[in-house]
Design a protein around this motif. Structure first.
Motif, PDB file in Angstrom:
ATOM      1  N   ARG A  45     -29.245 -18.350 -27.799  1.00 21.72           N
ATOM      2  CA  ARG A  45     -29.982 -18.968 -28.900  1.00 21.72           C
ATOM      3  C   ARG A  45     -30.928 -20.001 -28.307  1.00 21.72           C
ATOM      4  O   ARG A  45     -30.510 -20.852 -27.532  1.00 21.72           O
ATOM      5  CB  ARG A  45     -29.030 -19.663 -29.889  1.00 21.72           C
ATOM      6  CG  ARG A  45     -28.042 -18.742 -30.588  1.00 21.72           C
ATOM      7  CD  ARG A  45     -28.727 -17.787 -31.537  1.00 21.72           C
ATOM      8  NE  ARG A  45     -27.747 -16.938 -32.221  1.00 21.72           N
ATOM      9  CZ  ARG A  45     -28.065 -15.880 -32.946  1.00 21.72           C
ATOM     10  NH1 ARG A  45     -29.342 -15.543 -33.102  1.00 21.72           N
ATOM     11  NH2 ARG A  45     -27.128 -15.152 -33.536  1.00 21.72           N
ATOM     12  N   MET A  46     -32.189 -19.931 -28.697  1.00 22.75           N
ATOM     13  CA  MET A  46     -33.153 -20.917 -28.238  1.00 22.75           C
ATOM     14  C   MET A  46     -33.044 -22.189 -29.069  1.00 22.75           C
ATOM     15  O   MET A  46     -32.766 -22.146 -30.268  1.00 22.75           O
ATOM     16  CB  MET A  46     -34.577 -20.374 -28.303  1.00 22.75           C
ATOM     17  CG  MET A  46     -34.958 -19.479 -27.135  1.00 22.75           C
ATOM     18  SD  MET A  46     -36.744 -19.113 -27.109  1.00 22.75           S
ATOM     19  CE  MET A  46     -37.417 -20.729 -26.660  1.00 22.75           C
ATOM     20  N   ARG A  59     -20.907 -28.793 -30.871  1.00 21.95           N
ATOM     21  CA  ARG A  59     -20.670 -28.561 -32.297  1.00 21.95           C
ATOM     22  C   ARG A  59     -19.867 -27.288 -32.511  1.00 21.95           C
ATOM     23  O   ARG A  59     -18.934 -27.256 -33.331  1.00 21.95           O
ATOM     24  CB  ARG A  59     -22.013 -28.487 -33.040  1.00 21.95           C
ATOM     25  CG  ARG A  59     -21.878 -28.344 -34.549  1.00 21.95           C
ATOM     26  CD  ARG A  59     -23.245 -28.346 -35.220  1.00 21.95           C
ATOM     27  NE  ARG A  59     -24.068 -27.205 -34.828  1.00 21.95           N
ATOM     28  CZ  ARG A  59     -23.998 -26.004 -35.386  1.00 21.95           C
ATOM     29  NH1 ARG A  59     -23.138 -25.769 -36.375  1.00 21.95           N
ATOM     30  NH2 ARG A  59     -24.784 -25.034 -34.986  1.00 21.95           N
ATOM     31  N   LEU A  60     -20.211 -26.230 -31.761  1.00 21.02           N
ATOM     32  CA  LEU A  60     -19.497 -24.963 -31.898  1.00 21.02           C
ATOM     33  C   LEU A  60     -18.052 -25.078 -31.418  1.00 21.02           C
ATOM     34  O   LEU A  60     -17.186 -24.306 -31.836  1.00 21.02           O
ATOM     35  CB  LEU A  60     -20.224 -23.864 -31.124  1.00 21.02           C
ATOM     36  CG  LEU A  60     -21.589 -23.442 -31.681  1.00 21.02           C
ATOM     37  CD1 LEU A  60     -22.240 -22.422 -30.759  1.00 21.02           C
ATOM     38  CD2 LEU A  60     -21.447 -22.880 -33.092  1.00 21.02           C
ATOM     39  N   ARG A 192     -25.718 -17.916 -35.682  1.00 22.70           N
ATOM     40  CA  ARG A 192     -27.013 -18.554 -35.907  1.00 22.70           C
ATOM     41  C   ARG A 192     -26.792 -20.061 -36.046  1.00 22.70           C
ATOM     42  O   ARG A 192     -25.818 -20.503 -36.663  1.00 22.70           O
ATOM     43  CB  ARG A 192     -27.680 -17.988 -37.161  1.00 22.70           C
ATOM     44  CG  ARG A 192     -28.087 -16.535 -37.008  1.00 22.70           C
ATOM     45  CD  ARG A 192     -28.946 -16.092 -38.178  1.00 22.70           C
ATOM     46  NE  ARG A 192     -29.348 -14.707 -38.021  1.00 22.70           N
ATOM     47  CZ  ARG A 192     -30.400 -14.312 -37.304  1.00 22.70           C
ATOM     48  NH1 ARG A 192     -31.151 -15.219 -36.688  1.00 22.70           N
ATOM     49  NH2 ARG A 192     -30.713 -13.037 -37.195  1.00 22.70           N
ATOM     50  N   LEU A 193     -27.707 -20.841 -35.453  1.00 23.15           N
ATOM     51  CA  LEU A 193     -27.528 -22.283 -35.408  1.00 23.15           C
ATOM     52  C   LEU A 193     -28.070 -22.994 -36.640  1.00 23.15           C
ATOM     53  O   LEU A 193     -27.916 -24.208 -36.771  1.00 23.15           O
ATOM     54  CB  LEU A 193     -28.199 -22.841 -34.155  1.00 23.15           C
ATOM     55  CG  LEU A 193     -27.687 -22.278 -32.821  1.00 23.15           C
ATOM     56  CD1 LEU A 193     -28.446 -22.898 -31.650  1.00 23.15           C
ATOM     57  CD2 LEU A 193     -26.184 -22.483 -32.666  1.00 23.15           C
ATOM     58  N   ARG A 262     -34.397 -34.054 -33.117  1.00 28.01           N
ATOM     59  CA  ARG A 262     -34.963 -32.731 -33.366  1.00 28.01           C
ATOM     60  C   ARG A 262     -34.000 -31.605 -32.973  1.00 28.01           C
ATOM     61  O   ARG A 262     -34.414 -30.470 -32.771  1.00 28.01           O
ATOM     62  CB  ARG A 262     -36.283 -32.591 -32.602  1.00 28.01           C
ATOM     63  CG  ARG A 262     -37.321 -33.643 -33.015  1.00 28.01           C
ATOM     64  CD  ARG A 262     -38.636 -33.486 -32.271  1.00 28.01           C
ATOM     65  NE  ARG A 262     -39.221 -32.194 -32.523  1.00 28.01           N
ATOM     66  CZ  ARG A 262     -39.395 -31.259 -31.577  1.00 28.01           C
ATOM     67  NH1 ARG A 262     -39.045 -31.499 -30.336  1.00 28.01           N
ATOM     68  NH2 ARG A 262     -39.945 -30.115 -31.873  1.00 28.01           N
ATOM     69  N   HIS A 263     -32.725 -31.917 -32.873  1.00 30.81           N
ATOM     70  CA  HIS A 263     -31.784 -30.898 -32.416  1.00 30.81           C
ATOM     71  C   HIS A 263     -31.588 -29.784 -33.439  1.00 30.81           C
ATOM     72  O   HIS A 263     -31.112 -28.709 -33.086  1.00 30.81           O
ATOM     73  CB  HIS A 263     -30.431 -31.526 -32.066  1.00 30.81           C
ATOM     74  CG  HIS A 263     -29.755 -32.195 -33.217  1.00 30.81           C
ATOM     75  ND1 HIS A 263     -29.985 -33.514 -33.536  1.00 30.81           N
ATOM     76  CD2 HIS A 263     -28.846 -31.740 -34.127  1.00 30.81           C
ATOM     77  CE1 HIS A 263     -29.255 -33.838 -34.594  1.00 30.81           C
ATOM     78  NE2 HIS A 263     -28.555 -32.786 -34.976  1.00 30.81           N
ATOM     79  N   ASN A 264     -31.953 -30.025 -34.689  1.00 22.25           N
ATOM     80  CA  ASN A 264     -31.797 -28.991 -35.714  1.00 22.25           C
ATOM     81  C   ASN A 264     -33.101 -28.262 -36.026  1.00 22.25           C
ATOM     82  O   ASN A 264     -33.171 -27.527 -37.007  1.00 22.25           O
ATOM     83  CB  ASN A 264     -31.222 -29.600 -37.000  1.00 22.25           C
ATOM     84  CG  ASN A 264     -29.722 -29.840 -36.891  1.00 22.25           C
ATOM     85  OD1 ASN A 264     -29.019 -29.073 -36.221  1.00 22.25           O
ATOM     86  ND2 ASN A 264     -29.230 -30.892 -37.518  1.00 22.25           N
ATOM     87  N   GLU A 265     -34.125 -28.469 -35.205  1.00 20.36           N
ATOM     88  CA  GLU A 265     -35.378 -27.739 -35.374  1.00 20.36           C
ATOM     89  C   GLU A 265     -35.406 -26.511 -34.459  1.00 20.36           C
ATOM     90  O   GLU A 265     -34.858 -26.520 -33.355  1.00 20.36           O
ATOM     91  CB  GLU A 265     -36.568 -28.635 -35.042  1.00 20.36           C
ATOM     92  CG  GLU A 265     -36.778 -29.749 -36.045  1.00 20.36           C
ATOM     93  CD  GLU A 265     -38.051 -30.536 -35.760  1.00 20.36           C
ATOM     94  OE1 GLU A 265     -38.698 -30.267 -34.729  1.00 20.36           O
ATOM     95  OE2 GLU A 265     -38.386 -31.418 -36.559  1.00 20.36           O
ATOM     96  N   ALA A 266     -36.067 -25.471 -34.929  1.00 20.84           N
ATOM     97  CA  ALA A 266     -36.274 -24.275 -34.114  1.00 20.84           C
ATOM     98  C   ALA A 266     -37.392 -24.540 -33.105  1.00 20.84           C
ATOM     99  O   ALA A 266     -38.303 -25.331 -33.371  1.00 20.84           O
ATOM    100  CB  ALA A 266     -36.647 -23.090 -35.001  1.00 20.84           C
TER     101      ALA A 266
END
Length: 399
Positions: A45-46, A59-60, A192-193, A262-266
């Motif tokens: 996952r990018m 987190r996972l 998926r993140l 920005r860790h939750n941005e694609a």
């Protein structure tokens, strides 16, 4: 007639690039790396950055808040910030002379409590993590293999990224992209993140950042008009452009202000597109050649020397670790002169001094001299001459 690099060295206007730069040559050569890479792992996952990838790995793992996570005493603060952002507690371990964890120095009770251990392949000198893997299996500790410095190559008996439960990587350290990280695994499918797409203006800005950096360093010849038009548009839309895209700005920020916002941005579409389009083989060849040129020329005895003077055939370095006796004097001169070098001298607060730690003097004495593919042979010759002059004479690096 002078080359662009020679003019740059004469005019003293622009430092050597501290990260890969896009050029026409970036698309020429073998698309296959010829060596394994973290991008080859079956589950990927990018993310926007390597630190974002570490955050999502934690987190996972679904660790309870406050769970200890083992991290190295020698580090960049961006290794530690994701642990804190995930609500976990960083606890520091000592290093062997190889840069691997000194496992025998980890308290047995702490080993039982720790939920994860972050193990980086420092400087891109990837090594076998067989003992670490065995230790993690015996203590039921999640292994996050930090490949920010080791995107390509073998780590002993396995390809990079294949030892960890999760592997994380930083694309900006190896590819001419404005941002990008990678969370991957050889054994664990990744959900998926839930990353949110960035706005169209941010997407365009990312492309302009790539072109801006290339234009500043004399690359992408023939696109001058397009680049300058894009820069004028960017200034009107967002204000004056900086010399660095966001990923590079973060690395130059105050040590403990690592941006986790920005860790939750694609990641940007330009990063995705370039990753698939760039030639891989020339990256490996240039990095190895640059590292070995530095290592051969900079063995200066007691005053300064490469920490690891040779490379295995399957090693693709990020930077040459350079031990300097008088680093307090030498480092500021090299930076002022424009040498592509940095150091990790500002550690996370409360990082302990551990007697068994072979790396305890590294923040004071160890410099990391970059060897990426955007540094041309004339850049490397100038870098070597400048470093030698500064170390040996203690004089002015501009002379």
């Amino acid at each position: 007639m002078h080359t662009d690099a020679q003019r740059r060295r004469t005019d003293r206007m622009i430092s050597l690039p501290r990260r890969p730069i896009l050029d026409w040559s970036s698309f020429l050569g073998g698309r296959s790396a010829g060596l394994p890479s973290v991008a080859d792992l079956p589950y990927r996952r990018m993310t926007t950055s390597g630190r974002a990838a570490i955050f999502h790995a934690l987190r996972l793992a679904r660790l309870a808040p406050g769970t200890p996570v083992l991290v190295p005493t020698y580090h960049c603060p961006t290794m530690i910030a994701p642990v804190v952002a995930a609500g976990l507690r960083p606890v520091f371990y000592a290093l062997e002379c190889t840069g691997l964890p000194a496992l025998d120095s980890i308290d047995a009770a702490l080993a039982r409590q720790a939920g994860a251990i972050l193990v980086p392949h420092l400087f891109g000198i990837a090594r076998s993590l067989a003992k670490v893997r065995q230790w993690c299996d015996g203590t039921d500790t999640l292994l996050i293999e930090d490949c920010a410095h080791a995107f390509y190559g073998m780590a002993g008996e396995r390809p990079v990224g294949h030892w960890g439960d999760y592997a994380t990587a930083s694309l900006t350290k190896f590819l001419p992209v404005p941002e990008g990280g990678l969370l991957a695994s050889a054994c664990r499918p990744l959900p998926r993140l839930g990353l949110r797409a960035q706005a169209p203006l941010a997407q365009l800005k990312g492309l302009v950042d790539v072109l801006h950096l290339a234009a500043d360093h004399g690359r992408l010849k023939g696109l001058g008009t397009l680049v300058h038009t894009a820069l004028r548009w960017r200034r009107r839309a967002t204000g004056p452009a900086t010399d660095m895209p966001p990923a590079a700005q973060d690395s130059a920020a105050p040590a403990f202000a690592a941006d986790m916002g920005r860790h939750n941005e694609a990641p940007l579409w330009v990063s995705r597109a370039l990753q698939g389009a760039l030639a891989q083989e020339p990256i490996i060849q240039a990095r190895r050649a640059n590292y070995l040129a530095l290592a051969r020329a900079l063995d200066l005895g007691a005053a300064a020397k490469p920490l690891f003077p040779t490379l295995d055939a399957a090693t693709v370095p990020y930077a040459m670790p350079f031990w300097v006796q008088d680093a307090q004097r030498v480092y500021p001169q090299l930076r002022a002169a424009g040498v592509a070098v940095f150091r990790w001298d500002r550690l996370w607060p409360d990082t302990p001094s551990i007697a068994a730690d072979h790396a305890r003097t590294w923040p004071r004495h160890l410099l990391q001299v970059l060897c990426h593919q955007a540094l041309h042979p004339e850049d490397m010759a100038w870098t070597i001459a400048t470093i030698r002059r500064c170390v040996e004479a203690g004089g002015n690096a501009y002379s």
